[in-house]
Write a protein that holds these residues in place. Structure first.
Motif, PDB file in Angstrom:
ATOM      1  N   ALA A  34      32.879  52.589  32.426  1.00 31.02           N
ATOM      2  CA  ALA A  34      31.541  52.318  31.893  1.00 31.02           C
ATOM      3  C   ALA A  34      31.477  52.529  30.375  1.00 31.02           C
ATOM      4  O   ALA A  34      30.415  52.408  29.770  1.00 31.02           O
ATOM      5  N   GLY A  35      32.610  52.858  29.754  1.00 35.45           N
ATOM      6  CA  GLY A  35      32.651  53.025  28.303  1.00 35.45           C
ATOM      7  C   GLY A  35      32.109  54.356  27.808  1.00 35.45           C
ATOM      8  O   GLY A  35      31.739  54.479  26.643  1.00 35.45           O
ATOM      9  N   LYS A  36      32.086  55.367  28.671  1.00 32.80           N
ATOM     10  CA  LYS A  36      31.515  56.660  28.292  1.00 32.80           C
ATOM     11  C   LYS A  36      32.555  57.662  27.798  1.00 32.80           C
ATOM     12  O   LYS A  36      32.228  58.796  27.482  1.00 32.80           O
ATOM     13  N   ILE A  37      33.812  57.226  27.721  1.00 39.19           N
ATOM     14  CA  ILE A  37      34.872  58.117  27.255  1.00 39.19           C
ATOM     15  C   ILE A  37      35.648  57.443  26.129  1.00 39.19           C
ATOM     16  O   ILE A  37      36.068  56.295  26.254  1.00 39.19           O
ATOM     17  N   CYS A  38      35.814  58.178  25.026  1.00 41.79           N
ATOM     18  CA  CYS A  38      36.577  57.680  23.878  1.00 41.79           C
ATOM     19  C   CYS A  38      37.738  58.627  23.595  1.00 41.79           C
ATOM     20  O   CYS A  38      37.599  59.840  23.730  1.00 41.79           O
ATOM     21  N   VAL A  39      38.876  58.058  23.211  1.00 41.30           N
ATOM     22  CA  VAL A  39      40.037  58.843  22.805  1.00 41.30           C
ATOM     23  C   VAL A  39      40.365  58.458  21.369  1.00 41.30           C
ATOM     24  O   VAL A  39      40.550  57.273  21.069  1.00 41.30           O
ATOM     25  N   ASN A  40      40.378  59.448  20.508  1.00 43.29           N
ATOM     26  CA  ASN A  40      40.629  59.228  19.078  1.00 43.29           C
ATOM     27  C   ASN A  40      39.714  58.152  18.496  1.00 43.29           C
ATOM     28  O   ASN A  40      40.137  57.303  17.721  1.00 43.29           O
ATOM     29  N   GLY A  41      38.447  58.184  18.918  1.00 42.60           N
ATOM     30  CA  GLY A  41      37.440  57.280  18.378  1.00 42.60           C
ATOM     31  C   GLY A  41      37.387  55.897  18.983  1.00 42.60           C
ATOM     32  O   GLY A  41      36.565  55.074  18.587  1.00 42.60           O
ATOM     33  N   LYS A  42      38.245  55.611  19.966  1.00 44.12           N
ATOM     34  CA  LYS A  42      38.259  54.284  20.597  1.00 44.12           C
ATOM     35  C   LYS A  42      37.946  54.423  22.081  1.00 44.12           C
ATOM     36  O   LYS A  42      38.419  55.354  22.735  1.00 44.12           O
ATOM     37  N   GLU A  43      37.169  53.460  22.592  1.00 47.37           N
ATOM     38  CA  GLU A  43      36.861  53.449  24.019  1.00 47.37           C
ATOM     39  C   GLU A  43      38.162  53.420  24.816  1.00 47.37           C
ATOM     40  O   GLU A  43      39.087  52.697  24.468  1.00 47.37           O
ATOM     41  N   ALA A  44      38.214  54.213  25.896  1.00 48.82           N
ATOM     42  CA  ALA A  44      39.449  54.327  26.664  1.00 48.82           C
ATOM     43  C   ALA A  44      39.238  53.967  28.123  1.00 48.82           C
ATOM     44  O   ALA A  44      38.207  54.282  28.713  1.00 48.82           O
ATOM     45  N   LYS A  45      40.237  53.322  28.693  1.00 49.71           N
ATOM     46  CA  LYS A  45      40.239  52.995  30.120  1.00 49.71           C
ATOM     47  C   LYS A  45      40.758  54.199  30.900  1.00 49.71           C
ATOM     48  O   LYS A  45      41.396  55.084  30.335  1.00 49.71           O
ATOM     49  N   PRO A  46      40.520  54.227  32.220  1.00 50.36           N
ATOM     50  CA  PRO A  46      41.005  55.354  33.037  1.00 50.36           C
ATOM     51  C   PRO A  46      42.522  55.544  32.946  1.00 50.36           C
ATOM     52  O   PRO A  46      43.015  56.665  33.028  1.00 50.36           O
ATOM     53  N   SER A  47      43.256  54.461  32.730  1.00 51.65           N
ATOM     54  CA  SER A  47      44.722  54.534  32.702  1.00 51.65           C
ATOM     55  C   SER A  47      45.279  54.896  31.327  1.00 51.65           C
ATOM     56  O   SER A  47      46.499  54.977  31.169  1.00 51.65           O
ATOM     57  N   HIS A  48      44.415  55.142  30.348  1.00 56.63           N
ATOM     58  CA  HIS A  48      44.880  55.501  28.999  1.00 56.63           C
ATOM     59  C   HIS A  48      45.812  56.707  29.084  1.00 56.63           C
ATOM     60  O   HIS A  48      45.531  57.677  29.783  1.00 56.63           O
ATOM     61  N   ARG A  49      46.928  56.643  28.377  1.00 57.48           N
ATOM     62  CA  ARG A  49      47.909  57.734  28.386  1.00 57.48           C
ATOM     63  C   ARG A  49      47.548  58.769  27.320  1.00 57.48           C
ATOM     64  O   ARG A  49      47.669  58.501  26.128  1.00 57.48           O
ATOM     65  N   LEU A  50      47.101  59.931  27.768  1.00 58.26           N
ATOM     66  CA  LEU A  50      46.758  61.013  26.848  1.00 58.26           C
ATOM     67  C   LEU A  50      48.010  61.733  26.391  1.00 58.26           C
ATOM     68  O   LEU A  50      48.964  61.892  27.160  1.00 58.26           O
ATOM     69  N   LYS A  51      47.984  62.188  25.139  1.00 63.24           N
ATOM     70  CA  LYS A  51      49.059  62.986  24.574  1.00 63.24           C
ATOM     71  C   LYS A  51      48.454  64.266  24.006  1.00 63.24           C
ATOM     72  O   LYS A  51      47.266  64.321  23.702  1.00 63.24           O
ATOM     73  N   ILE A  52      49.273  65.285  23.833  1.00 65.46           N
ATOM     74  CA  ILE A  52      48.804  66.519  23.214  1.00 65.46           C
ATOM     75  C   ILE A  52      48.338  66.199  21.797  1.00 65.46           C
ATOM     76  O   ILE A  52      49.002  65.466  21.067  1.00 65.46           O
ATOM     77  N   GLY A  53      47.163  66.715  21.443  1.00 64.49           N
ATOM     78  CA  GLY A  53      46.598  66.457  20.117  1.00 64.49           C
ATOM     79  C   GLY A  53      45.528  65.386  20.112  1.00 64.49           C
ATOM     80  O   GLY A  53      44.773  65.268  19.143  1.00 64.49           O
ATOM     81  N   ASP A  54      45.445  64.585  21.180  1.00 64.33           N
ATOM     82  CA  ASP A  54      44.407  63.552  21.263  1.00 64.33           C
ATOM     83  C   ASP A  54      43.023  64.206  21.288  1.00 64.33           C
ATOM     84  O   ASP A  54      42.841  65.267  21.882  1.00 64.33           O
ATOM     85  N   GLU A  55      42.066  63.550  20.621  1.00 67.27           N
ATOM     86  CA  GLU A  55      40.676  64.019  20.633  1.00 67.27           C
ATOM     87  C   GLU A  55      39.874  63.111  21.556  1.00 67.27           C
ATOM     88  O   GLU A  55      39.889  61.897  21.401  1.00 67.27           O
ATOM     89  N   VAL A  56      39.188  63.722  22.505  1.00 68.39           N
ATOM     90  CA  VAL A  56      38.460  62.989  23.537  1.00 68.39           C
ATOM     91  C   VAL A  56      36.973  63.315  23.448  1.00 68.39           C
ATOM     92  O   VAL A  56      36.592  64.463  23.238  1.00 68.39           O
ATOM     93  N   THR A  57      36.157  62.274  23.600  1.00 68.41           N
ATOM     94  CA  THR A  57      34.706  62.448  23.656  1.00 68.41           C
ATOM     95  C   THR A  57      34.216  61.899  24.987  1.00 68.41           C
ATOM     96  O   THR A  57      34.503  60.752  25.323  1.00 68.41           O
ATOM     97  N   VAL A  58      33.504  62.738  25.743  1.00 71.25           N
ATOM     98  CA  VAL A  58      32.902  62.313  27.009  1.00 71.25           C
ATOM     99  C   VAL A  58      31.393  62.303  26.791  1.00 71.25           C
ATOM    100  O   VAL A  58      30.808  63.331  26.452  1.00 71.25           O
TER     101      VAL A  58
END
Length: 102
Positions: free
Chosen positions: A46-70
């Protein structure tokens, strides 16, 4: 056939550990930021989660240091990923991230 599938499954898990990456939806569940993985998938879709300032899909691969906004209905929760683990105990879940206050 079963043995080769098990090999590839174990190889995939090994590579994830080696590279220290994890799916966004799984991280949100393991860290207990969101209660269920399906809830995390729905929020990301639904576009409610961003990783490093960009909208992210559920399958986005997170890495240590990534900034996430919910984004919740009235506010947002921002955090930085500090560790990636396949499973953690309830009282250790908060060690996987640090809250970012602005």
């Amino acid at each position: 056939e079963k043995m080769s599938n098990a090999f590839f499954s174990n190889k995939t898990i090994f590579l994830r550990i080696l590279r220290k990456v994890m799916r966004l939806d799984k991280f949100l569940k393991v860290s207990r930021i969101l209660k269920r993985r399906t809830v995390a998938q729905e929020a990301a879709s639904a576009g409610k989660i961003c990783v490093n300032g960009k909208e992210a899909k559920p399958s986005h691969r997170l890495k240590i240091g990534d900034e996430v906004t919910v984004c919740f209905s009235s506010n947002e929760f921002r955090f930085r990923v500090t560790d990636l683990k396949e499973t953690v105990k309830k009282d250790e879940a908060q060690t996987l991230y640090e809250v970012i206050d602005d």
